[in-house]
Design a protein around this motif. Structure first.
Motif, short mmCIF file in Angstrom:
data_model
loop_
_atom_site.label_atom_id
_atom_site.label_comp_id
_atom_site.label_asym_id
_atom_site.label_seq_id
_atom_site.Cartn_x
_atom_site.Cartn_y
_atom_site.Cartn_z
N GLN A 76 0.85 -1.19 0.00
CA GLN A 76 0.00 0.00 0.00
C GLN A 76 0.89 1.25 0.00
OE1 GLN A 76 -3.47 -0.07 2.73
NE2 GLN A 76 -2.68 -2.01 3.47
N MET A 268 6.13 -1.92 7.99
CA MET A 268 5.35 -1.95 6.76
C MET A 268 6.19 -1.60 5.53
SD MET A 268 2.18 -2.96 6.99
CE MET A 268 1.26 -2.15 5.67
N GLY B 77 -2.35 2.23 4.48
CA GLY B 77 -1.44 1.32 5.17
C GLY B 77 -1.97 0.67 6.43
N GLY B 78 -3.21 0.97 6.82
CA GLY B 78 -3.83 0.27 7.94
C GLY B 78 -3.22 0.60 9.29
N GLY B 79 -3.72 -0.08 10.30
CA GLY B 79 -3.26 0.15 11.66
C GLY B 79 -1.78 -0.10 11.82
N THR B 80 -1.26 -1.10 11.12
CA THR B 80 0.15 -1.46 11.29
C THR B 80 1.06 -0.29 10.89
OG1 THR B 80 -0.48 -3.74 10.82
CG2 THR B 80 1.86 -3.25 10.78
N THR B 81 0.68 0.47 9.90
CA THR B 81 1.45 1.65 9.54
C THR B 81 1.43 2.67 10.68
OG1 THR B 81 1.09 1.33 7.19
CG2 THR B 81 1.61 3.56 7.88
N SER B 84 3.97 2.36 13.65
CA SER B 84 5.25 3.05 13.49
C SER B 84 5.05 4.57 13.55
CB SER B 84 5.89 2.69 12.14
OG SER B 84 5.74 1.32 11.84
#
Lengths: 407, 407
Positions: A76, A268, B77-81, B84
Motif C-alpha cells: 500500500q 510496513m 497502510g492500515g493500523g500497522t502503519t 510506526s
C-alpha cells in the motif's frame, strides 16, 4: 448525463480503466462470484483472496517475464512510500553484503564513509525520491548523478547525456535510482541506460509507476522495480514491487543497523516481512489486487506486452506527429529523445489558447487534458487503457484546432 | 448462488458493509454521479474529490464531536502503519516540547535518558504495536505498563487491574498507548482508563480500529486516535487519524533528531506533511474515502453515535446472555469486565463441536464465525453493519445448538 462512452479521459492518474473490468467490478463489489458478499468484504486470508493474489502475481510475471529468482509483492501507500522503502532496504542489503565480505563491522563502517546512493534526477518524481533519501540518510549519502534541471535551464525536459553523468564508483555505490517515466514533465527514458551496465555491476532501482506494462522490460537489469497501480494497472491504493530474492534474504540485524547508526525501516516498509507473509502481513486491499489482476489478464489475452508496446508506440507517434505538424502553435515541452510515450506535454503558443483548447476538447467529451498544476500547459496521458480510437479522435481535434488557429 | 440477503457475515474484518452503500458503490465505480467516469478514475485533486474528503471528514467530526483543535487526516497502510507513525511523531512532539522548555539540546538529551513510551498490552494488536516501538527506538525506551498475558496465564482475556499498571512517571512518559478493542482476543476496554488521567497529564494514543463509531468517545482525552477503516467504517486501504493540532506544529527539525540519535519518520508517516496537504500529499484512494463517508453519513442519519452505542450494546448483550445461558457448552474466552462488544470470542466444549457449530451456521448462511487462526475457537464479530435481525437469527441458532447439545 454522460455515459462512459461519451467521455474520453486523458488524465495523468488516477487513470481511466477498461470498462470491461469496471463492469465486472460493479458486480463484484456487491456480490463477488455469487458468494453473497462483495469483494471488499471478503477476508484477505480466504482461499478466494489467495487465488486473486496468485492470479495477479502470475499475470504480472508472465507479462514482464519476471525471472524465478525475483519476487512480486503487493503493498500500500503508492510510489511515495517506495521512495523511503528502497532506501532502507537496499542500504540494508548493501551493508549485509559488505559485512559478509568483511566479516567485520569496523570494515563496513569504513566502507560506508563516502558510500552513496546515486539518483538520476530527470523530473519531479525522481527529485522527490532523492529528497526523501536525503531526509532519511542525510545529504552526504546522496549523489545526484544526473541533474536534468541543471542542463535544462532550471526546467525539466531533457535527460542529460550519459557521458555527463557523475556516477559513484562501483565499489562505493549503494544503488542507483531512476524514474523511467516522469508524469509531470513528460520525460521518459528511451531504454535502459547503458551507463548502468547490465545490472550485475550496480544495483538499479526503478520507479515505473507511469509506464509499467507499456513496453518490454529486461527485469534482470534491475534489483527492484516498483509501480503505483493507478496509472497503467489498476486503482489507487495498490503498489507492485518486483525485486531480486537476495534483497529479501541478505538483510542485517537491527543490532548491526543500530551500531552503524543506520535507519531501521518501519515494519510496513520491510520487504522481507511483506514477502514472507505473501503480501498479507497486514490487511491488503484485495479488491484493488483483483482489479489489477483483471486488467493484466486482459493484457495477456490481447497479446501480451509486445502488443501493448506496439499500440503505445503507435498512439504516441500519432500524437507527437500531429503536434509537430504545427510548430508555430504547439511547443512540445521535452526534447527529442526524452519524450514520454505516456504523458505528452505541450505548450500552446498564443494568449489564452491553452484554456480554449481544454475547454473545446471538454465540450467534445475529451477531458483531463490540463497539465500538472506545477508546470501548466496541456498534457495528454496515453496509458494502456486509452484506446487507439480515443487517440484518433483527439488527433482530429488537434488538427482542427491547428487549422482554426493557423498562423 | 446466494444473494446478499442470504448471507449473514460475522467475519472480523474486512467486515460486512451496508448493502445500501455497496449498491451506490456499484454504480459509482462505473459512472460516478453521471460524470462518465468511475470514481476510482477521478483525479484526487478534483473538486469532486475534495468535496468527498470534506464530507467524510465532517461526518466523522460530527459523529465523534471532534473538537476544533483536532485535525482529521486520511492515510493508507492500515493500523500497522500507525504502529510506526505514532512512535516517530509523538516522540518528535515530546522532544520539541522539552526543547521549547529547556532551549538546550543537552538538557533534552538528559531528559531522554529513562524516558519511556508506555504500552498497555492487552492483546495481539497492542503487543504488535509495542514490538514495533521496540524495533524503531529500542527496548530501553519501551515500557510494558500492563501485560495481560502475564496475569492471564500466558493468554489474553483480561485487562489487568489499573492498580497493577506500572506507568512511567509523568515527567518521563513520552506517551501511553493502548488498543481499545482487541479483535483477535475479544477484549475491550469498558471505558477510558482512569489511571491515564484526563488527557492533560499524559499523551494518550489509542488504536480504535475495531470499535470506532460504536460508542461515544471523549476525544479530548486523547492526543491521537487512529482506526483502519475496514471493520466499522469502510473498505481496506483507508485509515482515519484524529490528532491534536499541536502534534502537527510542534515537531523538531531533522537536525535535532539526528543530533539526538532519534529516528526520522519516512515522509508518508509524517502527520504534519499529510495534514498540510489535506491528506493529498500523494494519491489517496478517494473511492475508499467516499465509501467511508457514505457509511458515516448513514450513521448520522440513523441518529448518530448515541443510537449506534445503544444498538451495539443491545446486540452484544443478547449474544453474551445467550452464551452464558449454557455455561457447560459455551466458554466465553475473556473475563467479565474485559469482554468486547465487537468480537465475541467463545470456545465450545466438546470434541469437534466448534467445527460442527461453524458448519451448521454456514449451512444457514451465517459465515465468518471461525476464531482467529492464532487462537482458534468461535468469534462473532458484531460491527456496526451487523443488523439486530442478523444477531437475532444467530441467537436463535445458538439456542437451538445448545438444546441439541444439552449436557
Amino acid at each position: 448525463m454522460p455515459t462512459r462512452e461519451d467521455i474520453l479521459y486523458f488524465g495523468a492518474g488516477p487513470a481511466r480503466l477498461p470498462t470491461s473490468v469496471l463492469t465486472a467490478a460493479s458486480t463484484s463489489i456487491l456480490n463477488h462470484n455469487s458468494t453473497g458478499l462483495g469483494l471488499t468484504e471478503h477476508s484477505h486470508r480466504s482461499t478466494l483472496s489467495s487465488e486473486i493474489l496468485t492470479g495477479a502475481s502470475n499475470a504480472l510475471r508472465q507479462l514482464l517475464s519476471v525471472p524465478d529468482d525475483y519476487s512480486i509483492i503487493f503493498m500500500q501507500g503508492g510510489g511515495t512510500t517506495q521512495f523511503s522503502s528502497v532506501v532502507y532496504n537496499l542500504l540494508g542489503y548493501w551493508v549485509q553484503r559488505e559485512l559478509e565480505k568483511a566479516e567485520d563491522l569496523e570494515a563496513v563502517r569504513g566502507k560506508l564513509r563516502g558510500a552513496k546512493i546515486d539518483y538520476l534526477v530527470t523530473g519531479t518524481w525522481s527529485q522527490k525520491a532523492s529528497e526523501e533519501a536525503s531526509r532519511l540518510v542525510g545529504e552526504e549519502m546522496v549523489n545526484v548523478a544526473a541533474d536534468a534541471k541543471a542542463v535544462g535551464g532550471g526546467k525539466y525536459g531533457k535527460i542529460p547525456e550519459e557521458s555527463a553523468w557523475v556516477l559513484t564508483e562501483k565499489e562505493k555505490s549503494i544503488f542507483t535510482y531512476y524514474c523511467d517515466n516522469e508524469t509531470v514533465d513528460g520525460v521518459e527514458f528511451p531504454n535502459f541506460p547503458m551507463a548502468l551496465g547490465d545490472g550485475a555491476e550496480r544495483l538499479v532501482v526503478c520507479d515505473m509507476s507511469s509506464n509499467i506494462l507499456s513496453r518490454k522490460v529486461d527485469v534482470r537489469k534491475y534489483a527492484l522495480i516498483f509501480a503505483g497501480a493507478q496509472k497503467n494497472v489498476g486503482t489507487t491504493g495498490l503498489t507492485l514491487v518486483i525485486l531480486r530474492n537476495d534483497i529479501l534474504t541478505r538483510q542485517p540485524t537491527l543490532k548491526t543497523l543500530r551500531s552503524l547508526g543506520l535507519p531501521i525501516q518501519p515494519i510496513m516498509m520491510d520487504y522481507k516481512t511483506i514477502a514472507k507473509n505473501g503480501s498479507l502481513y497486514n490487511t491488503l486491499p484485495i479488491f484493488d489486487v483483483w482489479v489489477a489482476g483483471e486488467v493484466m489478464k486482459e493484457l495477456v489475452t490481447a497479446g501480451g506486452i509486445e502488443t501493448q508496446e506496439a499500440v503505445s508506440g503507435r498512439k504516441s507517434d500519432k500524437l507527437y506527429a500531429t503536434l509537430e505538424a504545427s510548430p508555430k502553435l504547439f511547443q512540445i515541452v521535452p526534447m527529442q529523445g526524452s519524450r514520454s510515450r505516456m504523458n505528452i506535454c505541450v505548450r500552446i503558443l498564443g494568449e489564452g489558447l491553452e484554456k480554449e483548447f481544454a475547454a473545446l476538447a471538454e465540450a467534445q467529451g475529451m477531458t483531463g487534458l490540463k497539465g500538472h498544476r506545477s508546470v501548466g500547459g496541456i498534457r495528454v496521458s496515453n496509458y494502456n487503457s486509452i484506446s487507439e480510437a480515443a487517440v484518433d479522435k483527439l488527433v482530429m481535434f488537434i488538427e482542427a484546432f491547428a487549422v482554426a488557429h493557423s498562423v
